[in-house]
Motif scaffolding. Structure first.
Motif, PDB file in Angstrom:
ATOM      1  N   ILE A  49       0.815  -1.219   0.000  1.00 53.35           N
ATOM      2  CA  ILE A  49       0.000   0.000   0.000  1.00 53.35           C
ATOM      3  C   ILE A  49       0.845   1.263   0.000  1.00 53.35           C
ATOM      4  O   ILE A  49       0.335   2.357  -0.278  1.00 53.35           O
ATOM      5  CB  ILE A  49      -0.965   0.032   1.208  1.00 53.35           C
ATOM      6  CG1 ILE A  49      -0.200   0.007   2.528  1.00 53.35           C
ATOM      7  CG2 ILE A  49      -1.950  -1.113   1.135  1.00 53.35           C
ATOM      8  CD1 ILE A  49      -1.095   0.184   3.748  1.00 53.35           C
ATOM      9  N   ASP A  50       2.147   1.146   0.298  1.00 54.57           N
ATOM     10  CA  ASP A  50       3.014   2.326   0.298  1.00 54.57           C
ATOM     11  C   ASP A  50       3.749   2.500  -1.028  1.00 54.57           C
ATOM     12  O   ASP A  50       4.385   3.522  -1.245  1.00 54.57           O
ATOM     13  CB  ASP A  50       4.041   2.229   1.435  1.00 54.57           C
ATOM     14  CG  ASP A  50       3.385   2.243   2.802  1.00 54.57           C
ATOM     15  OD1 ASP A  50       2.395   2.984   2.958  1.00 54.57           O
ATOM     16  OD2 ASP A  50       3.857   1.512   3.697  1.00 54.57           O
ATOM     17  N   GLY A  51       3.625   1.513  -1.915  1.00 56.34           N
ATOM     18  CA  GLY A  51       4.282   1.595  -3.207  1.00 56.34           C
ATOM     19  C   GLY A  51       3.273   1.736  -4.326  1.00 56.34           C
ATOM     20  O   GLY A  51       2.447   2.654  -4.331  1.00 56.34           O
ATOM     21  N   ASN A  52       3.316   0.772  -5.259  1.00 54.58           N
ATOM     22  CA  ASN A  52       2.408   0.841  -6.410  1.00 54.58           C
ATOM     23  C   ASN A  52       1.102   0.093  -6.196  1.00 54.58           C
ATOM     24  O   ASN A  52       0.327  -0.103  -7.132  1.00 54.58           O
ATOM     25  CB  ASN A  52       3.108   0.303  -7.664  1.00 54.58           C
ATOM     26  CG  ASN A  52       3.513  -1.166  -7.506  1.00 54.58           C
ATOM     27  OD1 ASN A  52       3.223  -1.798  -6.484  1.00 54.58           O
ATOM     28  ND2 ASN A  52       4.207  -1.694  -8.496  1.00 54.58           N
ATOM     29  N   GLY A  53       0.857  -0.352  -4.977  1.00 57.14           N
ATOM     30  CA  GLY A  53      -0.385  -1.054  -4.661  1.00 57.14           C
ATOM     31  C   GLY A  53      -0.244  -2.551  -4.615  1.00 57.14           C
ATOM     32  O   GLY A  53      -1.099  -3.244  -4.063  1.00 57.14           O
ATOM     33  N   GLY A  54       0.834  -3.070  -5.215  1.00 56.94           N
ATOM     34  CA  GLY A  54       1.038  -4.512  -5.193  1.00 56.94           C
ATOM     35  C   GLY A  54       0.109  -5.242  -6.144  1.00 56.94           C
ATOM     36  O   GLY A  54      -0.494  -4.660  -7.048  1.00 56.94           O
ATOM     37  N   ASN A  55      -0.036  -6.535  -5.922  1.00 53.90           N
ATOM     38  CA  ASN A  55      -0.875  -7.382  -6.776  1.00 53.90           C
ATOM     39  C   ASN A  55      -2.279  -7.473  -6.182  1.00 53.90           C
ATOM     40  O   ASN A  55      -2.677  -8.486  -5.618  1.00 53.90           O
ATOM     41  CB  ASN A  55      -0.233  -8.770  -6.904  1.00 53.90           C
ATOM     42  CG  ASN A  55      -0.973  -9.655  -7.879  1.00 53.90           C
ATOM     43  OD1 ASN A  55      -1.641  -9.170  -8.793  1.00 53.90           O
ATOM     44  ND2 ASN A  55      -0.879 -10.966  -7.678  1.00 53.90           N
ATOM     45  N   TYR A  56      -3.035  -6.410  -6.316  1.00 48.52           N
ATOM     46  CA  TYR A  56      -4.366  -6.383  -5.702  1.00 48.52           C
ATOM     47  C   TYR A  56      -5.414  -7.038  -6.590  1.00 48.52           C
ATOM     48  O   TYR A  56      -5.277  -7.093  -7.816  1.00 48.52           O
ATOM     49  CB  TYR A  56      -4.785  -4.948  -5.365  1.00 48.52           C
ATOM     50  CG  TYR A  56      -4.721  -3.973  -6.513  1.00 48.52           C
ATOM     51  CD1 TYR A  56      -5.711  -3.931  -7.480  1.00 48.52           C
ATOM     52  CD2 TYR A  56      -3.652  -3.065  -6.621  1.00 48.52           C
ATOM     53  CE1 TYR A  56      -5.656  -3.029  -8.525  1.00 48.52           C
ATOM     54  CE2 TYR A  56      -3.581  -2.172  -7.673  1.00 48.52           C
ATOM     55  CZ  TYR A  56      -4.586  -2.154  -8.621  1.00 48.52           C
ATOM     56  OH  TYR A  56      -4.527  -1.267  -9.656  1.00 48.52           O
ATOM     57  N   VAL A  57      -6.480  -7.516  -5.945  1.00 52.01           N
ATOM     58  CA  VAL A  57      -7.634  -8.057  -6.662  1.00 52.01           C
ATOM     59  C   VAL A  57      -8.486  -6.905  -7.177  1.00 52.01           C
ATOM     60  O   VAL A  57      -9.001  -6.934  -8.295  1.00 52.01           O
ATOM     61  CB  VAL A  57      -8.463  -8.984  -5.751  1.00 52.01           C
ATOM     62  CG1 VAL A  57      -9.723  -9.472  -6.468  1.00 52.01           C
ATOM     63  CG2 VAL A  57      -7.623 -10.160  -5.269  1.00 52.01           C
ATOM     64  N   ALA A  58      -8.635  -5.894  -6.333  1.00 50.12           N
ATOM     65  CA  ALA A  58      -9.390  -4.688  -6.696  1.00 50.12           C
ATOM     66  C   ALA A  58      -8.871  -3.532  -5.863  1.00 50.12           C
ATOM     67  O   ALA A  58      -8.271  -3.731  -4.797  1.00 50.12           O
ATOM     68  CB  ALA A  58     -10.885  -4.891  -6.463  1.00 50.12           C
ATOM     69  N   TYR A  59      -9.103  -2.318  -6.357  1.00 49.68           N
ATOM     70  CA  TYR A  59      -8.597  -1.124  -5.677  1.00 49.68           C
ATOM     71  C   TYR A  59      -9.466   0.071  -6.056  1.00 49.68           C
ATOM     72  O   TYR A  59      -9.977   0.158  -7.174  1.00 49.68           O
ATOM     73  CB  TYR A  59      -7.147  -0.859  -6.091  1.00 49.68           C
ATOM     74  CG  TYR A  59      -6.764   0.592  -6.164  1.00 49.68           C
ATOM     75  CD1 TYR A  59      -6.436   1.310  -5.016  1.00 49.68           C
ATOM     76  CD2 TYR A  59      -6.744   1.262  -7.393  1.00 49.68           C
ATOM     77  CE1 TYR A  59      -6.091   2.646  -5.085  1.00 49.68           C
ATOM     78  CE2 TYR A  59      -6.402   2.602  -7.465  1.00 49.68           C
ATOM     79  CZ  TYR A  59      -6.071   3.290  -6.310  1.00 49.68           C
ATOM     80  OH  TYR A  59      -5.746   4.616  -6.383  1.00 49.68           O
ATOM     81  N   ASN A  60      -9.650   1.004  -5.125  1.00 48.06           N
ATOM     82  CA  ASN A  60     -10.277   2.271  -5.471  1.00 48.06           C
ATOM     83  C   ASN A  60      -9.880   3.358  -4.489  1.00 48.06           C
ATOM     84  O   ASN A  60      -9.816   3.147  -3.281  1.00 48.06           O
ATOM     85  CB  ASN A  60     -11.801   2.167  -5.511  1.00 48.06           C
ATOM     86  CG  ASN A  60     -12.456   3.475  -5.952  1.00 48.06           C
ATOM     87  OD1 ASN A  60     -13.262   4.052  -5.244  1.00 48.06           O
ATOM     88  ND2 ASN A  60     -12.069   3.979  -7.117  1.00 48.06           N
ATOM     89  N   ASP A  61      -9.623   4.550  -5.056  1.00 48.27           N
ATOM     90  CA  ASP A  61      -9.358   5.745  -4.255  1.00 48.27           C
ATOM     91  C   ASP A  61     -10.619   6.611  -4.246  1.00 48.27           C
ATOM     92  O   ASP A  61     -11.319   6.693  -3.247  1.00 48.27           O
ATOM     93  CB  ASP A  61      -8.166   6.489  -4.834  1.00 48.27           C
ATOM     94  CG  ASP A  61      -7.886   7.811  -4.128  1.00 48.27           C
ATOM     95  OD1 ASP A  61      -8.434   8.006  -3.032  1.00 48.27           O
ATOM     96  OD2 ASP A  61      -7.141   8.630  -4.675  1.00 48.27           O
ATOM     97  N   ASP A  62     -10.931   7.225  -5.394  1.00 52.15           N
ATOM     98  CA  ASP A  62     -12.134   8.071  -5.505  1.00 52.15           C
ATOM     99  C   ASP A  62     -13.162   7.344  -6.361  1.00 52.15           C
ATOM    100  O   ASP A  62     -12.856   6.907  -7.471  1.00 52.15           O
ATOM    101  CB  ASP A  62     -11.778   9.409  -6.152  1.00 52.15           C
ATOM    102  CG  ASP A  62     -10.618  10.091  -5.440  1.00 52.15           C
ATOM    103  OD1 ASP A  62     -10.507   9.909  -4.218  1.00 52.15           O
ATOM    104  OD2 ASP A  62      -9.829  10.773  -6.114  1.00 52.15           O
ATOM    105  N   TRP A  63     -14.376   7.228  -5.862  1.00 51.76           N
ATOM    106  CA  TRP A  63     -15.375   6.369  -6.513  1.00 51.76           C
ATOM    107  C   TRP A  63     -15.665   6.771  -7.956  1.00 51.76           C
ATOM    108  O   TRP A  63     -16.009   5.927  -8.789  1.00 51.76           O
ATOM    109  CB  TRP A  63     -16.674   6.365  -5.705  1.00 51.76           C
ATOM    110  CG  TRP A  63     -17.417   7.674  -5.689  1.00 51.76           C
ATOM    111  CD1 TRP A  63     -17.264   8.690  -4.792  1.00 51.76           C
ATOM    112  CD2 TRP A  63     -18.433   8.092  -6.592  1.00 51.76           C
ATOM    113  NE1 TRP A  63     -18.098   9.726  -5.076  1.00 51.76           N
ATOM    114  CE2 TRP A  63     -18.846   9.390  -6.178  1.00 51.76           C
ATOM    115  CE3 TRP A  63     -19.044   7.529  -7.711  1.00 51.76           C
ATOM    116  CZ2 TRP A  63     -19.826  10.106  -6.857  1.00 51.76           C
ATOM    117  CZ3 TRP A  63     -20.033   8.250  -8.372  1.00 51.76           C
ATOM    118  CH2 TRP A  63     -20.409   9.517  -7.944  1.00 51.76           C
ATOM    119  N   GLY A  64     -15.496   8.065  -8.291  1.00 50.86           N
ATOM    120  CA  GLY A  64     -15.771   8.503  -9.648  1.00 50.86           C
ATOM    121  C   GLY A  64     -14.808   7.922 -10.670  1.00 50.86           C
ATOM    122  O   GLY A  64     -15.098   7.901 -11.859  1.00 50.86           O
TER     123      GLY A  64
END
Length: 512
Positions: A265-280
């Motif tokens: 979470i402190d770098g490029n997000g890693g190998n995530y299944v899903a991700y969101n910052d701003d819902w738009g």
């Protein structure tokens, strides 16, 4: 416009010169309005070369350059610390027109700015033989001053968020009054614990919330401390997971992972299944009830298994606590396309079984962020005719004549489609062609071909009409087994395969 300001000031000077106090007060109000609108200082500067005094501005507590002359009585004392008296304006105001910030030109020895140095001018508490209280008011004795409480200090701004030592260290505010009143938060260390990264207290680091020691999330509302925080949820079957911070009213950021090894979470997000910052800008669904731009939303199809949900405080640096919502819908496989002939309204996982009518093609454009920027035209390459236009999200069932086509893509911002993909499928849900605009304002796709679906006369499906097809139909007529060849062998569409159809096919062969 500037000339208008000066004329306004001069007009009021002529009108109100030498009139009674009632009209003078009215003029002072008008002057005050001019100053509030930012015109006063400009008019004074423009009038500096005019040696006529503006008597209505003399001795009003405001040093007027036009009046700071011998013939104007040195503006009635407004320009020197020792002679300025509060009137309409406060001589002690921190402004360039205040007495101690102006040029004292009065040659009288009693007119000077010496009192500005030790703060003993007549418009100060000390200049009137009084003491100045903590709130700037004056009193005869310090005991007569208002009593200051924690609520009156800067420390009170953060008293409900940080401990007093943290406030003093981070902001330099004095928290002694808050400590005396017992209003400071008690730290973990004060109670014999350690403070975990998420603000919780624990006996040691092994008890702190971490990827290896996550909090078990429950369906429904969950609470986050506002720090980086790790949660876990276990799904017994495949389905759809929803994570939403709708209603939080702050800028949140969420990740979904399948294991700790994938977390970054402190770098490029890693190998995530899903991700969101701003819902738009979410690539995982559109939030139906978000009210603040910085809230997060994830709606994603997942198989059964154990998952990590991580809340990042990257954009919540004040670590404001908030609530977030978790829900799960069991997956039901089937055709999820409402345009299909076999659409299943109960299904939420598309199994690729959708069927469309003959010569029907399903078109979709979806999957990206900033979708309002996306638009496109489907163009017939042969004649340049625009067959279909749309944006994103888009889905429709259309008919197309056999031929060659291409897509003309647009993006209003100029950074490409940000994940949107345009796709066309045939009647068996097989992808014919897909395209995305990688970057820029516009672009053209390669050409793709819509083949003819007609099989008239080609009963053996080898894409050629010849004597072999005739022999197959003759044998079928003799054996009374023509039903299996109706789609391609019933050339005249009368519902039967007979000699008439054979004659038509032979004509097609002979005519090449």
């Amino acid at each position: 416009m500037k000339t208008t300001y000066l004329y306004t000031i001069l007009l009021f000077t002529l009108i109100y010169s030498g009139i009674d106090q009632t009209d003078y007060d009215a003029y002072k109000i008008e002057k005050n309005n001019i100053i509030k609108e930012g015109k006063h200082q400009y008019a004074k500067k423009q009038s500096n070369g005019n040696r006529e005094c503006n008597e209505s501005w003399i001795s009003d507590g405001y040093c007027d350059t036009i009046n700071n002359t011998e013939e104007c009585g040195w503006d009635g004392g407004d320009c020197c610390g020792s002679t300025c008296t509060d009137n309409t304006y406060d001589c002690d105001t921190d402004a360039d027109w205040a007495a101690c910030n102006s040029e004292c030109l009065d040659p009288d020895p009693d007119a000077n700015d010496d009192c500005c140095v030790d703060n003993t001018c007549p418009f100060t508490c000390a200049g009137n033989g009084l003491v100045e209280c903590w709130d700037g008011s004056c009193a005869e004795d310090i005991s007569d001053c208002p009593i200051q409480t924690c609520a009156d200090t800067d420390c009170a701004t953060y008293i409900d968020i940080y401990t007093c030592p943290e406030i003093e260290s981070n902001y330099g505010y004095d928290c002694s009054l808050c400590e005396e009143e017992g209003l400071c938060l008690v730290s973990c260390e004060d109670e014999g614990y350690i403070t975990c990264p998420n603000g919780d207290c624990a006996y040691d680091e092994t008890e702190c919330n971490s990827c290896e020691n996550p909090i078990t999330a429950s369906e429904g509302m969950n609470t986050s401390s506002g720090h980086d925080e790790f949660f876990t949820t276990t799904l017994e079957s495949a389905g759809f997971l929803t994570i939403s911070t709708a209603g939080a009213g702050i800028d949140t950021k969420f990740f979904l992972y399948s294991s700790c090894e994938d977390v970054d979470i402190d770098g490029n997000g890693g190998n995530y299944v899903a991700y969101n910052d701003d819902w738009g800008s979410s690539e995982f669904g559109e939030c139906p009830d978000c009210t603040y731009w910085g809230e997060s939303y994830i709606y994603v199809s997942v198989p059964a298994g154990e998952y990590l949900i991580v809340s990042s405080d990257q954009y919540n640096q004040s670590n404001v606590p908030f609530e977030w919502y978790l829900s799960f819908d069991i997956g039901i496989e089937g055709c999820t396309n409402p345009f299909a002939e076999n659409y299943d309204p109960e299904a939420n996982i598309d199994d690729g079984s959708c069927q469309f009518g003959d010569n029907a093609y399903y078109v979709s454009c979806n999957g990206g962020s900033w979708q309002s920027e996306t638009s496109w035209d489907l163009v017939n390459e042969q004649n340049g005719e625009i067959i279909l236009s749309g944006g994103s999200p888009y889905e429709n069932l259309i008919t197309l004549d056999p031929g060659d086509y291409f897509l003309y893509a647009f993006d209003t911002f100029g950074d490409g489609w940000n994940g949107d993909i345009w796709t066309i499928y045939n009647s068996n849900s097989e992808e014919i062609f897909s395209y995305t605009l990688e970057d820029g304002n516009e672009g053209y796709s390669r050409t793709f071909t819509i083949e003819s679906n007609s099989c008239v006369g080609d009963v053996n499906g080898d894409s050629t009409i010849n004597i072999v097809d005739v022999v197959i139909l003759v044998n079928a007529i003799i054996d009374n087994s023509t039903d299996q060849y109706l789609e391609c062998g019933d050339v005249n569409l009368d519902g039967l395969i007979n000699v008439t159809d054979l004659v038509i096919i032979l004509d097609i062969i002979l005519d090449n």
